[in-house]
Design an enzyme around this catalytic site. Structure first.
Site, PDB file in Angstrom:
ATOM      1  N   HIS B  29     -37.687 -41.293  -3.798  1.00  0.00           N
ATOM      2  CA  HIS B  29     -37.401 -41.729  -5.091  1.00  0.00           C
ATOM      3  C   HIS B  29     -38.573 -42.577  -5.883  1.00  0.00           C
ATOM      4  CE1 HIS B  29     -33.694 -40.595  -2.872  1.00  0.00           C
ATOM      5  NE2 HIS B  29     -33.309 -40.245  -4.152  1.00  0.00           N
ATOM      6  N   LEU B 119     -24.134 -46.206  -2.712  1.00  0.00           N
ATOM      7  CA  LEU B 119     -24.383 -47.219  -3.821  1.00  0.00           C
ATOM      8  C   LEU B 119     -23.145 -48.258  -4.064  1.00  0.00           C
ATOM      9  CD1 LEU B 119     -25.605 -44.330  -6.349  1.00  0.00           C
ATOM     10  CD2 LEU B 119     -26.818 -46.267  -5.317  1.00  0.00           C
ATOM     11  N   ASP B 158     -27.427 -47.856 -12.304  1.00  0.00           N
ATOM     12  CA  ASP B 158     -26.439 -47.146 -13.120  1.00  0.00           C
ATOM     13  C   ASP B 158     -25.306 -46.644 -11.915  1.00  0.00           C
ATOM     14  OD1 ASP B 158     -26.851 -47.250 -16.001  1.00  0.00           O
ATOM     15  OD2 ASP B 158     -28.564 -45.926 -15.347  1.00  0.00           O
ATOM     16  N   GLY B 159     -25.838 -46.055 -10.808  1.00  0.00           N
ATOM     17  CA  GLY B 159     -24.982 -45.598 -10.081  1.00  0.00           C
ATOM     18  C   GLY B 159     -24.096 -46.776  -9.306  1.00  0.00           C
ATOM     19  N   ILE B 190     -30.565 -43.024 -16.607  1.00  0.00           N
ATOM     20  CA  ILE B 190     -30.573 -41.828 -15.929  1.00  0.00           C
ATOM     21  C   ILE B 190     -29.814 -41.982 -14.497  1.00  0.00           C
ATOM     22  CG2 ILE B 190     -32.377 -40.170 -14.452  1.00  0.00           C
ATOM     23  CD1 ILE B 190     -32.329 -39.973 -17.643  1.00  0.00           C
ATOM     24  N   HIS B 264     -36.221 -38.883 -10.597  1.00  0.00           N
ATOM     25  CA  HIS B 264     -35.503 -39.552 -10.033  1.00  0.00           C
ATOM     26  C   HIS B 264     -35.516 -39.314  -8.408  1.00  0.00           C
ATOM     27  CE1 HIS B 264     -31.982 -41.542  -8.622  1.00  0.00           C
ATOM     28  NE2 HIS B 264     -31.782 -40.570  -7.871  1.00  0.00           N
ATOM     29  N   GLU B 418     -10.150 -54.036  -1.378  1.00  0.00           N
ATOM     30  CA  GLU B 418     -10.337 -53.579  -0.050  1.00  0.00           C
ATOM     31  C   GLU B 418     -11.975 -53.547   0.151  1.00  0.00           C
ATOM     32  OE1 GLU B 418      -7.811 -52.245  -1.391  1.00  0.00           O
ATOM     33  OE2 GLU B 418      -6.197 -53.242  -0.770  1.00  0.00           O
ATOM     34  N   PHE B 444      -5.148 -49.464   4.921  1.00  0.00           N
ATOM     35  CA  PHE B 444      -6.330 -49.793   3.672  1.00  0.00           C
ATOM     36  C   PHE B 444      -7.454 -49.991   3.867  1.00  0.00           C
ATOM     37  CE2 PHE B 444      -1.710 -49.909   2.069  1.00  0.00           C
ATOM     38  CZ  PHE B 444      -1.782 -48.540   1.483  1.00  0.00           C
ATOM     39  N   ASP B 476       7.976 -49.146   4.490  1.00  0.00           N
ATOM     40  CA  ASP B 476       7.022 -48.787   3.611  1.00  0.00           C
ATOM     41  C   ASP B 476       6.745 -47.340   3.539  1.00  0.00           C
ATOM     42  OD1 ASP B 476       6.753 -51.277   2.144  1.00  0.00           O
ATOM     43  OD2 ASP B 476       5.043 -51.898   3.085  1.00  0.00           O
ATOM     44  N   HIS B 480       1.885 -45.814   3.630  1.00  0.00           N
ATOM     45  CA  HIS B 480       1.299 -46.859   4.292  1.00  0.00           C
ATOM     46  C   HIS B 480       1.077 -46.713   5.682  1.00  0.00           C
ATOM     47  CE1 HIS B 480       2.191 -48.518   0.324  1.00  0.00           C
ATOM     48  NE2 HIS B 480       1.827 -49.482   0.605  1.00  0.00           N
TER      49      HIS B 480
END
Lengths: 684, 684
Positions: B29, B119, B158-159, B190, B264, B418, B444, B476, B480
């Site tokens: 890149h 990212l 941006d990502g 971009i 990019h 999380e 989770f 739950d 869960h």
């Protein structure tokens, strides 16, 4: 507006049903239902159109309770409005095999649109429902026939607001200008750790404004029904932005512990329950009480919903004569059946066809079938050119004002938001008129694990197009090379993990993904080219596993998937020539589907008496189920041109042969049983 | 300020190294490095303190490149400033076994603080680095001794801004008022799908303001070095808020394709590379060129960093005489060695001790060891009371102005975030002075999968306290109840998944988690009570698997973990009395650690000749490696009191015995080989 004592009686009835059900279950969350009952009452009774006698009426308003732990609110409302949720069901809240489980599950309970509880998911689902609505309206509405004009309403709490998936979905909804989406934020300042000031002091309203939402604030959500009504009415008028209404409420309203964490996740104490009942004018000694006039009030609204459906049916009848094709199409889509003959469009390959990356083969499938299956909505989490998810003449699903697409578009740019994409796809699927397919790298399907789990649990036909499926992606290196990912999703119930080896297998994967109406799929696809196999056909591959190279008196079976099947077939010659070993090869693109075949078939593929060795260039975990020995990669990969990476880890004919030889020697004279022979069956 | 041609020569050198390296690799890149070089130049050369000769100097400023795909920017700077990254390394960008992989990896390359690329991760790491800095400063700084005052700088794109994990971490950082954190947002419009207007039109600055950040905008990040400098200087002055500086740049600055997606993720075309070189005053025919004056400029700054370290060393010497204990403590922490004798604090149990939930046993461990291990920083994603992660007299890590804790606090309220928690913990661990432990429900941890993967890949000592580890959580319900989760993380390399069966095993899990300096751990803990086993000891359990109940001439081995070990032991009697079958029981709290034992030991635990059946109340995937038959749960669970749920799925002595009997019959007369016998070894 005019609210009377009867409204408050209804509101308090809902509150007390939540109190009683959690008390009886000795488990659950009374606080949020008690705080949210006023807002929910106004929303359901003044605004929402639905018919409890037909929960699937297509143009119903959708309701999503993203803070699913507050589900006694929803169960109580479903009961009171006359859905198929009885008082007895409420009394069996959180009990085995009841239709009122601890968190709402769509396939269990009439009137539950989506399965929620894992925080943030419902919020993302509601964005998907709104997208599906906008698209369906654009495709089917005609002048004089506003068939599809429902709203999607969502309630979410502080927990949802903190979750990244909700941020991703909210940003997407703002970008898409979804005026048909109205979300009520239960601003009660309490999460499990107590006051939100210990971790959550951001300005949520400002954040939503930053996303491009229309934002309002109802300051007294405990008492001011008129303000709630006014805010929702105003939100409905805003057509070019999704709406967020912050409703400040008191958790556990009426309890001695109101406004504290003590009323969040535990039933009220018995004496507290009594004093609440007395405070609300109910008999403190009675439980599960519904005054008849509350039933009457809600049934009256339900009857209006039934009448709305009748009116819709009349309209649809007229529409059917004027727009027969469209009417048939809508009817067909709702049946979840694909158009007749669509499967003839699936590409078929001969062994002489050129080698192709399976991500390209997938693109070809989409190119060839997208006209035949108009309900297919593709997209990508900002990897369109890498995932190959967009057919050539695709129109983007975009708000027309941006000038880069329109509401009828069938390609969704999800942005770099994998979790949001998956949660949104679950909502799109739940709407009932679309089949969403969304792309990212296989490694980043893991970012979406929370939603993928719910695709499976809630039986959504969602397709994950997961390219760059192994170390074969090469230079991007270990941060992008899946090792654990297939094992992860193979261990998840009710999902198909496909890793096709060539063109016919890729077509087979799509065939199964599209025709399995209540099971999501992950298609693991390569970046690198794959040869077309000699013996592959769609018919064989849809069995999940089949013999890709057969030979008499084999010494060993190589069981493999995707990019390694071709390598195994290359290894057959190497094994024969260099080691005098006779090998057969099984391609196993989908273990879940293979598991569903009759045992006789399974034993043809993996016969008794021949040791089997699996070959897959990632974690061996789970391959013991289909092989005696496993060649895989139980470490992280490496950055480099993919052929070098394969070589480094000995995924070459030599590396495979060396291990196959060791396997044959290890089992010499033992005639091992096929791994499909088991002492007992698993529960399903 | 005063910027000269030399500054621009340096900036263009960085740009062209990115052009040349991606061109040579034919991969990578170039665009982001070309756009970011001016901002990075100002940041590194004007603000950052570091010593390339000792990349681990404790008070160095930390730099995180969250958009890790832009890593040629970072590799070029590391080379130019004199870190152990040679020109040859740059020429081997993205090649096998180079120290310049496709995305930056901390354990590969000197000067890389954290592993980025997926990212949003780096952004969250930077929040963790800043938290660790604030805490370490609060603990060790004394009047006249500002030992720890470094800043954490992060560049994100941006990502990253779209990813939910970054939203979670940004909200957390704003809440915590981390004035020591300065993030530069590369606003280049971009992403891979092209112009961000197709998916990302929110107001990022406003969003960060909503989180409580100080926000600035450098409008011309391509040319206005003075504005960049001014903004960073101003950000440093803001002590009570993290800073976000939006720097508007042109991706691929100088290329014919600048400002487009074309630059990019692909190297420049050869002729484009030439024209860029000419434009920047370099010889278009030469590659990998560094003018000596650029080296000189950067080496001068590096020398200032070395001098800063020397001054720090002098200060620390004085500090060591005045605050010997603290100085020793800091030195010890940096060595990653725990205090002598800490392990004596671990609770030890006798079989007669009362049954306890392992989440409570875990709480007891934290209670007993937290004084002995001052670098242990606990926390929870808003489940403190459920995860039992907080010792009694814990102080919250909070900005003092909130009045609910201070910077020296060792308990972090992560909120319902999380993924953010996990990314932040990776950053805390990377700082070098703390061991983070964070709680959520096991189910989770999947929300955090992206970061857990990086804990493992980047060798961070991070502890996931994962309670409510199975259907045993009860009411739950399925949303869960983990099914796939342990298989998922067992398939991930370099992580220990512990599922202790009682108190001693819980202590063993902590022992291993705390002493394994480059491996993260997941501790899967129950909500329900577990009996203390007859034969468990810490010494046995730290082998990963051991015999929990031995008997001569056994017909079957039951291999189990956590809450099912006690059930298996109960089943021994049932098997003997009702079926005349002799069973032995193996407890296998951590398969990864068991795998590391000598084979002789493994064969004592799982001997040849006896069929083994695994018993674990979740996916059986992977258990074939340690057993011949598997009893598990390959479907979703159910909502109800946990004993009812266990009964429904036959996890009772009867249900286990029935299957053990089937196993014995299936293998009658076969004397199967132990599953630890393999035809060949896996690559590591």
């Amino acid at each position: 507006m005019g609210y009377s004592d009867l409204d408050w009686k209804a509101i308090n009835t809902v509150r007390l049903l939540a109190v009683d059900a959690t008390l009886k279950a000795n488990s659950g969350h009374p606080g949020a239902p008690m705080g949210l009952a006023p807002a929910a009452h106004v929303l359901w009774n003044k605004f929402m159109t639905f018919n409890p006698k037909n929960p699937l009426f297509i143009n119903r308003d959708r309701f999503v309770l993203s803070n699913g732990h507050a589900c006694m609110l929803q169960y109580a409302l479903l009961h009171l409005f006359g859905y198929g949720v009885s008082m007895d069901d409420l009394k069996h809240f959180r009990q085995i095999d009841s239709i009122t489980p601890g968190h709402p599950e769509t396939h269990d309970t009439p009137g539950i649109e989506v399965t929620t509880g894992p925080l943030g998911q419902g919020f993302a689902n509601s964005v998907g429902l709104a997208i599906a609505q906008a698209h369906t309206a654009a495709v089917f509405n005609k002048p004089g026939y506003e068939l599809i004009n429902n709203y999607t309403y969502c309630i979410f709490g502080d927990g949802c607001a903190m979750e990244g998936i909700a941020s991703e979905a909210a940003s997407t909804a703002g970008h898409l200008q979804l005026g048909n989406l109205i979300c009520l934020y239960d601003d009660n300042h309490i999460s499990i750790d107590g006051d939100t000031k210990c971790a959550f002091t951001e300005d949520v309203s400002k954040r939503f404004e930053a996303y491009g939402w229309h934002v309002q604030h109802v300051k007294d959500g405990d008492h001011d029904l008129a303000a709630i009504e006014e805010a929702i009415a105003k939100a409905k008028e805003v057509k070019d932005k999704p709406s967020m209404i912050k409703v400040t409420t008191t958790i556990g309203f009426g309890s001695k512990l109101q406004g504290t964490g003590g009323v969040h996740g535990n039933p009220l104490k018995a004496d507290d329950a009594k004093q609440v009942k007395a405070k609300f004018g109910f008999n403190p000694e009675e439980s599960f009480v519904v005054p008849q006039e509350v039933y009457d009030l809600y049934h009256k609204h339900a009857a209006e919903g039934a009448a709305a459906e009748e009116a819709w049916n009349s309209l649809f009848k007229k529409y059917s004569s004027e727009y027969k094709e469209l009417a048939d199409e809508l009817t067909r889509r709702l049946s979840r059946k694909l158009p007749e003959g669509w499967e003839k469009k699936l590409p078929v390959y001969k062994p002489t066809d050129p080698a192709e990356a399976s991500r390209k083969l997938s693109e070809k499938v989409l190119e060839d079938i997208h006209e035949a299956i108009p309900e297919l909505l593709s997209g990508s989490a900002d990897l369109t050119g890498s995932n190959n998810t967009r057919w050539k003449n695709a129109v983007d699903f975009q708000p027309p004002s941006l000038g880069i697409g329109d509401w009828s578009g069938r390609y969704l740019r999800y942005g770099v938001r994998e979790h949001g994409m998956a949660g949104i796809m679950n909502g799109i699927s739940a709407y009932g008129t679309l089949i969403p397919a969304g792309g990212t790298f296989l490694n980043f399907v893991s970012y979406a694990a929370g939603s993928v789990r719910l695709s499976a649990l809630s039986h959504q036909r969602v397709i994950y197009i997961a390219t760059h499926d192994s170390i074969g992606l090469g230079e991007d290196g270990p941060t992008h090379q899946p090792i654990e990912t297939l094992a992860h999703f193979r261990a998840l119930p009710n999902i198909m993990v496909w890793r096709p080896a060539d063109g016919n297998e890729t077509s087979a994967a799509y065939y199964m993904a599209l025709t399995s109406t209540s099971t999501p799929s992950i298609l693991a696809l390569t970046r690198q080219n794959l040869p077309q196999l000699e013996n592959s056909t769609i018919e064989k591959a849809i069995k999940g596993g089949y013999v890709a190279y057969e030979v008499e008196n084999a010494d060993v079976t190589l069981v493999s998937t995707g990019s390694e099947v071709g390598l195994c077939i290359e290894s057959v010659k190497e094994l024969k020539d260099k080691h005098g070993i006779t090998a057969r090869v099984v391609s196993m693109p989908c273990t879940e589907v293979f598991d569903a075949q009759p045992k006789e078939y399974q034993l043809q593929v993996l016969p008794d008496g021949i040791p089997a060795m699996s070959v897959e260039v990632m974690s061996t975990l789970g391959w013991e189920k289909y092989s005696h020995e496993q060649f895989g990669l139980n470490r992280f990969g490496a950055s480099g041109p993919y052929k070098d990476v394969y070589k480094k880890f000995e995924f070459t004919p030599e590396g495979i042969s060396k291990r196959a030889k060791a396997t044959v020697e290890f089992y010499k004279g033992l005639k091992p049983r096929s791994p499909v022979n088991r002492a007992f069956q698993q529960l399903i």
